[in-house]
Structures are given as C-alpha cells and as structure tokens.
Design an enzyme around this catalytic site. Structure first.
Site, PDB file in Angstrom:
ATOM      1  N   GLU A 164       0.595  -1.308  -0.063  1.00 45.18           N
ATOM      2  CA  GLU A 164      -0.099  -0.004  -0.087  1.00 45.18           C
ATOM      3  C   GLU A 164       0.996   1.152   0.051  1.00 45.18           C
ATOM      4  O   GLU A 164       0.541   2.191  -0.670  1.00 45.18           O
ATOM      5  CB  GLU A 164      -1.089   0.059   1.211  1.00 45.18           C
TER       6      GLU A 164
ATOM      7  N   CYS B  13      -0.678   0.079   7.560  1.00 47.75           N
ATOM      8  CA  CYS B  13      -0.801   0.503   6.166  1.00 47.75           C
ATOM      9  C   CYS B  13      -2.485   1.026   6.262  1.00 47.75           C
ATOM     10  O   CYS B  13      -2.821   1.877   5.563  1.00 47.75           O
ATOM     11  CB  CYS B  13      -0.805  -0.653   5.239  1.00 47.75           C
TER      12      CYS B  13
END
Length: 348
Positions: free
Chosen positions: A54, A88
C-alpha cells in the site's frame, strides 16, 4: 462481485508474485489504486523490513489529490499494527481513500480483521473476498504457517524410468549424488530452494551425497539447512557444516551449538514428522522443501504432513536400487524439461 473488481484484483496478484521470496517471512501483497477506471498507482511488498504494498502504491501516485476519489485494491487485508513499518490502514485513512477492496483477511493474529475494522470505523467502504482463494494461494506459506502452526511442506525427489531414486550404495562408492536429472532440472531445483526458508534431508542422504543444499546455481537466498542425525553420524567435515549457511541438526544426542550450526534434541521414536514441524515453527521457518531420502519423505507422507510433491522422472534406468516413496495426491501439472518430466502433486 463485479468483473471490474476481479480484473484489478488479478493485477494485484500479478504484482504480489514479484515479491514473494524477498518479503518472507512477511506475505507479499499487491496493491492497485484506481481513479475513474484508470490505474493511477501500483505497488507490491518490498524486501523484508521495507515498505508494504500500500505504501509503494500510494507513493507511485503522481497527483495525490485524486486519492480522495479513488479505490485501492489489495490482495491481503491492510495491517493495523506497528511492526517494522507503520500500519497501512492508517495510511489509507490519512489519504482519505474512500473505497477499499480486499482479497482476504490476514490470518496473523495481530491483524486478523482489525485492519478492516479500523477502515470501516474511519468511514471507508470495504469490499471483502474478491478472488479470495487465489489471494490465499498467493501467500500459501504465510497462511499455512499461521493457520496450521507448521511450515508449508514441499516434497521433492527425482526418479528413474523404472521407479528408483538411487542406486544401492556400497562401502567404497564415491560420496556424491547419483544424478538422475539434467542440468536444467537441477538449476530449477536451486531456484526452488531460493523460494523457501528451509531445506531438509535425512541422515543417509547427507552421508552418501554430502550435499551443500544451497542456491549456487541460482541467484537468491540460501534456505536454512535442516538435517536429521539421530546419533550424530555425519562427519563434521561435510558441506552441511560449512559456516556459510545456517544449519539445524535434529538429534537425540546432546551437543553444544555454534554460531551457525544449531543442535536441537527430538525423540525419533514417535511422531517424527510433527516434531520436525514443531522445530521449524518455533524457529519461524514458514516453508521447507524436503529433498530426501526415501525414509524421510515417506515419514511425512505417512503422517499426511505435506502440501506439494514435485517429482522429476529422468531419462535413465537403474534396474535395481532404492524404490521411490509411495504417494497419493492430485496431479496438478506435468511439464517436460528436455528429456526430464516434472509432475507436481497437491495434497487435496
């Protein structure tokens, strides 16, 4: 589930495949960011300790203002805890990405739904389970380790046309392998070694072949070498004890470990395969490729502790020798490498 979701998740899986070996023991994840049906960012998990998918995907987006109107696709649930990198899920929330499409839940206890919960609490629209089975398969080692508390187990051997995996050895025979496969098949085996965290052989194979069990014919990390040696019969001068690669010796004897050679005591008289799995799990080794010999391979087969079997058949015959293990599994694929065939079975 829309075809659009599947299309972008397939791209996530393509990306994730690029990071499998380097990311271990972390899972390798693929991430795709889409705005108005156009991919504006992509990423996959960096080498262990580095950025997650990510982070790399967000970093690749040139116009960050588009993130507030985008959808991020990830093959595995975004993490929610502080490890070697920040969560994330926090990053997604920070950039106000409104829609998150996830392949599957992370089985790691510190995540396991907590990332999804955090995203929903922040107002993100979360879609879960797109190509779930494929996403699990892409990190089969990671899932097996955390769900079954054992490594992902790959059996590997080579056999002759007439069903033998070695010749009968005599006292004065040279200490070396009796090769069955060609050089291309052997190079493929070294590639496989680079993809796993451990490699295991039994005592007889270690004594008769004096194997190095490294990746000298392929670029990549060497797996941790695991060797069974109940009575410590393997000569200390053998390649398995060189200081270049970590070796774990499983034995019933007591011996002091050195920096790169560890001796661990187990009971060879019962549940041997499970005990080996326990040692590997405790050493955080997520996968192992078992290269022999027959007795060691058959021990794991009989205990039903295996996930894949990769079997080469060479273009030679021995007429007599050590017969191959008895295996029942589902034939997954068959390929030919010049004059050698390769069958891959799964334990379904």
């Amino acid at each position: 589930m829309t075809n659009t979701h599947k299309t972008y998740m397939k791209r996530c899986l393509q990306l994730a495949a690029n990071g499998v070996s380097a990311a271990m023991p972390n899972p390798s994840v693929g991430a795709v960011i889409v705005h108005n049906e156009t991919i504006i960012g992509e990423g996959y998990t960096s080498a262990y300790g580095g950025n997650h998918a990510e982070v790399n995907a967000v970093a690749s987006v040139k116009d960050k203002s588009l993130l507030k109107e985008a959808t991020i696709y990830v093959s595995l649930e975004p993490c929610s805890h502080f490890g070697k990198t920040p969560p994330c899920s926090n990053l997604i929330i920070k950039h106000q990405i409104p829609k998150v499409v996830i392949g599957t839940i992370d089985p790691f206890a510190k995540v396991a739904g907590k990332g999804i919960e955090k995203l929903k609490d922040a107002g993100c629209e979360v879609t879960l389970g797109v190509l779930r089975d494929e996403c699990i398969a892409s990190n089969k080692r990671f899932f097996t380790f955390h769900q079954h508390k054992r490594p992902y187990i790959i059996l590997k051997w080579a056999q002759t046309q007439d069903g033998f995996m070695d010749k009968i050895r005599h006292e004065n025979d040279p200490v070396q392998p009796n090769w069955i496969t060609n050089t291309y098949a052997r190079q493929l085996v070294h590639k496989w070694r680079s993809e796993e965290t451990a490699i295991l052989v039994g005592t007889n194979t270690a004594i008769t072949d004096n194997p190095k069990l490294n990746t000298r014919d392929w670029f990549g990390n060497n797996p941790v070498r695991i060797v069974l040696d109940r009575s410590l019969r393997i000569p200390e001068s053998y390649a398995l004890f060189d200081p270049l690669v970590k070796t774990i010796v499983l034995t019933e004897q007591t011996k002091a470990s050195t920096e790169n050679v560890l001796f661990e005591t187990i009971d060879f008289s019962q549940n041997l395969a499970q005990q080996i799995c326990n040692v590997l799990y405790n050493n955080e080794l997520q996968s192992v490729i078992i290269e022999g010999g027959k007795q060691t391979l058959q021990t794991f087969i009989d205990a039903n502790l295996w996930d894949e079997a990769r079997v080469f058949t060479g273009n030679i015959s021995f007429e007599k020798g050590i017969e191959v293990p008895i295996l029942q599994g589902k034939l997954q694929s068959n390929t030919t490498i010049l004059d050698n065939s390769l069958d891959i079975y799964t334990n379904d």
